[in-house]
Write a protein that holds these residues in place. Structure first.
Motif, PDB file in Angstrom:
ATOM      1  N   LEU A  89       0.837  -1.197   0.000  1.00 57.04           N
ATOM      2  CA  LEU A  89       0.000   0.000   0.000  1.00 57.04           C
ATOM      3  C   LEU A  89       0.877   1.254   0.000  1.00 57.04           C
ATOM      4  O   LEU A  89       0.601   2.210  -0.740  1.00 57.04           O
ATOM      5  CB  LEU A  89      -0.924  -0.001   1.216  1.00 57.04           C
ATOM      6  CG  LEU A  89      -1.886   1.182   1.345  1.00 57.04           C
ATOM      7  CD1 LEU A  89      -2.869   1.185   0.177  1.00 57.04           C
ATOM      8  CD2 LEU A  89      -2.621   1.121   2.656  1.00 57.04           C
ATOM      9  N   GLY A  90       1.922   1.243   0.783  1.00 56.19           N
ATOM     10  CA  GLY A  90       2.849   2.373   0.817  1.00 56.19           C
ATOM     11  C   GLY A  90       3.530   2.585  -0.520  1.00 56.19           C
ATOM     12  O   GLY A  90       3.653   3.722  -0.999  1.00 56.19           O
ATOM     13  N   TYR A  91       3.980   1.492  -1.145  1.00 51.54           N
ATOM     14  CA  TYR A  91       4.620   1.603  -2.459  1.00 51.54           C
ATOM     15  C   TYR A  91       3.631   2.134  -3.502  1.00 51.54           C
ATOM     16  O   TYR A  91       3.971   2.981  -4.328  1.00 51.54           O
ATOM     17  CB  TYR A  91       5.169   0.256  -2.921  1.00 51.54           C
ATOM     18  CG  TYR A  91       6.318  -0.247  -2.098  1.00 51.54           C
ATOM     19  CD1 TYR A  91       7.265   0.603  -1.549  1.00 51.54           C
ATOM     20  CD2 TYR A  91       6.469  -1.609  -1.868  1.00 51.54           C
ATOM     21  CE1 TYR A  91       8.317   0.137  -0.806  1.00 51.54           C
ATOM     22  CE2 TYR A  91       7.527  -2.087  -1.119  1.00 51.54           C
ATOM     23  CZ  TYR A  91       8.451  -1.220  -0.588  1.00 51.54           C
ATOM     24  OH  TYR A  91       9.489  -1.692   0.144  1.00 51.54           O
ATOM     25  N   GLY A  92       2.411   1.630  -3.446  1.00 53.05           N
ATOM     26  CA  GLY A  92       1.393   2.071  -4.399  1.00 53.05           C
ATOM     27  C   GLY A  92       1.085   3.559  -4.246  1.00 53.05           C
ATOM     28  O   GLY A  92       0.985   4.290  -5.231  1.00 53.05           O
ATOM     29  N   LEU A  93       0.944   4.005  -3.012  1.00 55.78           N
ATOM     30  CA  LEU A  93       0.693   5.423  -2.776  1.00 55.78           C
ATOM     31  C   LEU A  93       1.865   6.277  -3.246  1.00 55.78           C
ATOM     32  O   LEU A  93       1.661   7.373  -3.791  1.00 55.78           O
ATOM     33  CB  LEU A  93       0.419   5.677  -1.293  1.00 55.78           C
ATOM     34  CG  LEU A  93      -0.940   5.215  -0.779  1.00 55.78           C
ATOM     35  CD1 LEU A  93      -1.044   5.412   0.721  1.00 55.78           C
ATOM     36  CD2 LEU A  93      -2.053   5.957  -1.486  1.00 55.78           C
ATOM     37  N   SER A  94       3.067   5.780  -3.067  1.00 59.67           N
ATOM     38  CA  SER A  94       4.244   6.520  -3.533  1.00 59.67           C
ATOM     39  C   SER A  94       4.220   6.680  -5.042  1.00 59.67           C
ATOM     40  O   SER A  94       4.491   7.766  -5.570  1.00 59.67           O
ATOM     41  CB  SER A  94       5.526   5.810  -3.108  1.00 59.67           C
ATOM     42  OG  SER A  94       5.610   5.726  -1.722  1.00 59.67           O
ATOM     43  N   VAL A  95       3.892   5.617  -5.752  1.00 56.04           N
ATOM     44  CA  VAL A  95       3.841   5.675  -7.212  1.00 56.04           C
ATOM     45  C   VAL A  95       2.744   6.636  -7.665  1.00 56.04           C
ATOM     46  O   VAL A  95       2.943   7.445  -8.583  1.00 56.04           O
ATOM     47  CB  VAL A  95       3.635   4.263  -7.804  1.00 56.04           C
ATOM     48  CG1 VAL A  95       3.292   4.311  -9.271  1.00 56.04           C
ATOM     49  CG2 VAL A  95       4.865   3.404  -7.562  1.00 56.04           C
ATOM     50  N   VAL A  96       1.584   6.576  -7.020  1.00 55.17           N
ATOM     51  CA  VAL A  96       0.479   7.471  -7.370  1.00 55.17           C
ATOM     52  C   VAL A  96       0.883   8.925  -7.130  1.00 55.17           C
ATOM     53  O   VAL A  96       0.616   9.800  -7.966  1.00 55.17           O
ATOM     54  CB  VAL A  96      -0.796   7.109  -6.572  1.00 55.17           C
ATOM     55  CG1 VAL A  96      -1.857   8.187  -6.678  1.00 55.17           C
ATOM     56  CG2 VAL A  96      -1.344   5.771  -7.044  1.00 55.17           C
ATOM     57  N   LEU A  97       1.538   9.203  -6.022  1.00 56.03           N
ATOM     58  CA  LEU A  97       1.972  10.573  -5.742  1.00 56.03           C
ATOM     59  C   LEU A  97       2.995  11.057  -6.759  1.00 56.03           C
ATOM     60  O   LEU A  97       2.956  12.223  -7.170  1.00 56.03           O
ATOM     61  CB  LEU A  97       2.545  10.664  -4.331  1.00 56.03           C
ATOM     62  CG  LEU A  97       1.522  10.600  -3.200  1.00 56.03           C
ATOM     63  CD1 LEU A  97       2.220  10.586  -1.852  1.00 56.03           C
ATOM     64  CD2 LEU A  97       0.561  11.765  -3.286  1.00 56.03           C
ATOM     65  N   VAL A  98       3.888  10.185  -7.188  1.00 60.03           N
ATOM     66  CA  VAL A  98       4.869  10.578  -8.206  1.00 60.03           C
ATOM     67  C   VAL A  98       4.161  10.891  -9.521  1.00 60.03           C
ATOM     68  O   VAL A  98       4.475  11.882 -10.189  1.00 60.03           O
ATOM     69  CB  VAL A  98       5.940   9.472  -8.384  1.00 60.03           C
ATOM     70  CG1 VAL A  98       6.760   9.692  -9.641  1.00 60.03           C
ATOM     71  CG2 VAL A  98       6.842   9.402  -7.165  1.00 60.03           C
TER      72      VAL A  98
END
Length: 147
Positions: A89-98
């Motif tokens: 979930l953290g990795y996914g949110l990071s990608v979405v924010l980028v």
């Protein structure tokens, strides 16, 4: 003499001194101040070590060693499996924010280009208007009634 007294004191603390040696040691301690100070420092060290031993259970080192022999993979795998969804979930949110950041950056660049073009047009229009004002003939006003 000092090395001999040191050796006798060390034997006393190692419980290697017999009763006659102990009597001789204490008679030397009563006569020699430096030997007495050395004995006090050794006694302080021994008391500190004994106090530290009392703080820890007797089987502590054995329990630590047996726990090291047990495989840790099961524990680490269950830990990773429990926390894996949070990591993903953290990795996914990071990608979405980028991705959102990149999109906003491109939009800002587009708006910046539009504003630059608009500024150029306004400057050109302003020059044209000034040129038109300067190209008009000068107006002279004459009165309609002659007195």
């Amino acid at each position: 003499m000092s090395e001999q007294i040191t050796e006798i004191i060390e034997k006393y603390f190692d419980n290697e001194l017999d009763k006659q040696g102990e009597a001789a040691l204490f008679s030397m301690l009563s006569a020699n101040d430096s030997a007495r100070e050395q004995f006090k420092s050794m006694l302080l060290i021994r008391n500190t070590i004994d106090a530290d031993k009392a703080q820890f259970p007797a089987q502590l080192d054995e329990r630590i060693l047996t726990s090291l022999r047990e495989p840790v993979t099961g524990l680490s795998r269950s830990f990773l499996n429990r926390h894996a969804p949070l990591q993903y979930l953290g990795y996914g949110l990071s990608v979405v924010l980028v991705l959102i950041t990149l999109f906003i950056y491109s939009e800002v660049q587009d708006y910046r280009q539009r504003v630059t073009r608009m500024d150029e047009r306004l400057r050109a229009q302003n020059r044209t208007i000034e040129m038109l004002y300067n190209s008009l003939p000068t107006v002279t006003i004459q009165p309609a009634i002659d007195n």
